[in-house]
Design a protein around this motif. Structure first.
Motif, mmCIF file in Angstrom:
data_model
loop_
_atom_site.group_PDB
_atom_site.id
_atom_site.type_symbol
_atom_site.label_atom_id
_atom_site.label_comp_id
_atom_site.label_asym_id
_atom_site.label_seq_id
_atom_site.Cartn_x
_atom_site.Cartn_y
_atom_site.Cartn_z
ATOM 1 N N VAL A 1 0.815 -1.211 0.000
ATOM 2 C CA VAL A 1 0.000 0.000 0.000
ATOM 3 C C VAL A 1 0.853 1.267 0.000
ATOM 4 O O VAL A 1 0.681 2.136 -0.840
ATOM 5 C CB VAL A 1 -0.971 0.017 1.210
ATOM 6 C CG1 VAL A 1 -1.743 1.317 1.283
ATOM 7 C CG2 VAL A 1 -1.910 -1.184 1.158
ATOM 8 N N ASP A 2 1.798 1.381 0.944
ATOM 9 C CA ASP A 2 2.516 2.636 1.102
ATOM 10 C C ASP A 2 3.813 2.409 1.872
ATOM 11 O O ASP A 2 3.936 1.432 2.617
ATOM 12 C CB ASP A 2 1.642 3.626 1.874
ATOM 13 C CG ASP A 2 2.207 5.034 1.897
ATOM 14 O OD1 ASP A 2 2.781 5.465 0.885
ATOM 15 O OD2 ASP A 2 2.065 5.709 2.928
ATOM 16 N N ALA A 3 4.761 3.327 1.685
ATOM 17 C CA ALA A 3 6.002 3.315 2.460
ATOM 18 C C ALA A 3 6.319 4.740 2.884
ATOM 19 O O ALA A 3 6.241 5.666 2.069
ATOM 20 C CB ALA A 3 7.156 2.753 1.635
ATOM 21 N N ARG A 4 6.658 4.888 4.134
ATOM 22 C CA ARG A 4 7.052 6.198 4.676
ATOM 23 C C ARG A 4 8.408 6.048 5.334
ATOM 24 O O ARG A 4 8.668 5.057 6.012
ATOM 25 C CB ARG A 4 6.057 6.676 5.741
ATOM 26 C CG ARG A 4 4.635 6.763 5.302
ATOM 27 C CD ARG A 4 4.436 7.971 4.432
ATOM 28 N NE ARG A 4 3.105 7.942 3.855
ATOM 29 C CZ ARG A 4 2.344 8.991 3.739
ATOM 30 N NH1 ARG A 4 2.763 10.152 4.156
ATOM 31 N NH2 ARG A 4 1.169 8.897 3.177
ATOM 32 N N LEU A 5 9.262 7.028 5.148
ATOM 33 C CA LEU A 5 10.561 7.025 5.808
ATOM 34 C C LEU A 5 10.649 8.279 6.659
ATOM 35 O O LEU A 5 10.563 9.399 6.149
ATOM 36 C CB LEU A 5 11.707 6.992 4.788
ATOM 37 C CG LEU A 5 13.093 6.882 5.401
ATOM 38 C CD1 LEU A 5 13.267 5.539 6.105
ATOM 39 C CD2 LEU A 5 14.169 7.065 4.330
ATOM 40 N N LEU A 6 10.803 8.083 7.949
ATOM 41 C CA LEU A 6 10.956 9.190 8.890
ATOM 42 C C LEU A 6 12.438 9.322 9.212
ATOM 43 O O LEU A 6 13.155 8.318 9.300
ATOM 44 C CB LEU A 6 10.157 8.918 10.158
ATOM 45 C CG LEU A 6 8.694 8.534 9.952
ATOM 46 C CD1 LEU A 6 8.043 8.188 11.284
ATOM 47 C CD2 LEU A 6 7.941 9.646 9.254
ATOM 48 N N ARG A 7 12.881 10.548 9.404
ATOM 49 C CA ARG A 7 14.300 10.802 9.629
ATOM 50 C C ARG A 7 14.442 11.781 10.790
ATOM 51 O O ARG A 7 13.733 12.778 10.863
ATOM 52 C CB ARG A 7 14.903 11.406 8.363
ATOM 53 C CG ARG A 7 16.361 11.756 8.484
ATOM 54 C CD ARG A 7 16.877 12.328 7.187
ATOM 55 N NE ARG A 7 18.243 12.789 7.356
ATOM 56 C CZ ARG A 7 19.151 12.809 6.406
ATOM 57 N NH1 ARG A 7 18.851 12.410 5.197
ATOM 58 N NH2 ARG A 7 20.360 13.241 6.650
ATOM 59 N N ARG A 8 15.407 11.466 11.688
ATOM 60 C CA ARG A 8 15.654 12.340 12.839
ATOM 61 C C ARG A 8 17.143 12.406 13.103
ATOM 62 O O ARG A 8 17.815 11.381 13.229
ATOM 63 C CB ARG A 8 14.946 11.778 14.076
ATOM 64 C CG ARG A 8 15.127 12.612 15.327
ATOM 65 C CD ARG A 8 14.355 12.017 16.495
ATOM 66 N NE ARG A 8 14.999 10.826 17.012
ATOM 67 C CZ ARG A 8 15.915 10.811 17.982
ATOM 68 N NH1 ARG A 8 16.306 11.943 18.535
ATOM 69 N NH2 ARG A 8 16.434 9.677 18.398
#
Length: 77
Positions: free
Chosen positions: A37-44
């Motif tokens: 469905v979807d891919a999200r990449l969070l970065r910190r």
């Protein structure tokens, strides 16, 4: 819907390359998986490192198994 969450860290000097790799090659592979469905990449930023959290969603557990195999709770790199 099923969400898979992966967390990892990269050295600051390689973080941009990792993000580029994820947003091009990884998402292309995922897009070909039936039930993806979807891919999200969070970065910190975290001091000398950069933390990444990847959240991928699939229609159901069968779609996750098709992507990750029988040990679907393990990370797929």
């Amino acid at each position: 819907m099923i969400a898979r969450v992966w967390r990892g860290w990269a050295r600051r000097e390689t973080a941009d390359a990792y993000e580029r790799h994820y947003r091009t090659e990884v998402t292309d592979v995922l897009a070909a998986v039936p039930g993806f469905v979807d891919a999200r990449l969070l970065r910190r930023d975290a001091g000398d490192e950069v933390e990444f959290v990847s959240v991928t969603t699939f229609d159901d557990l069968d779609a996750v198994r098709a992507f990750a195999g029988p040990e679907y709770e393990r990370a797929v790199v």
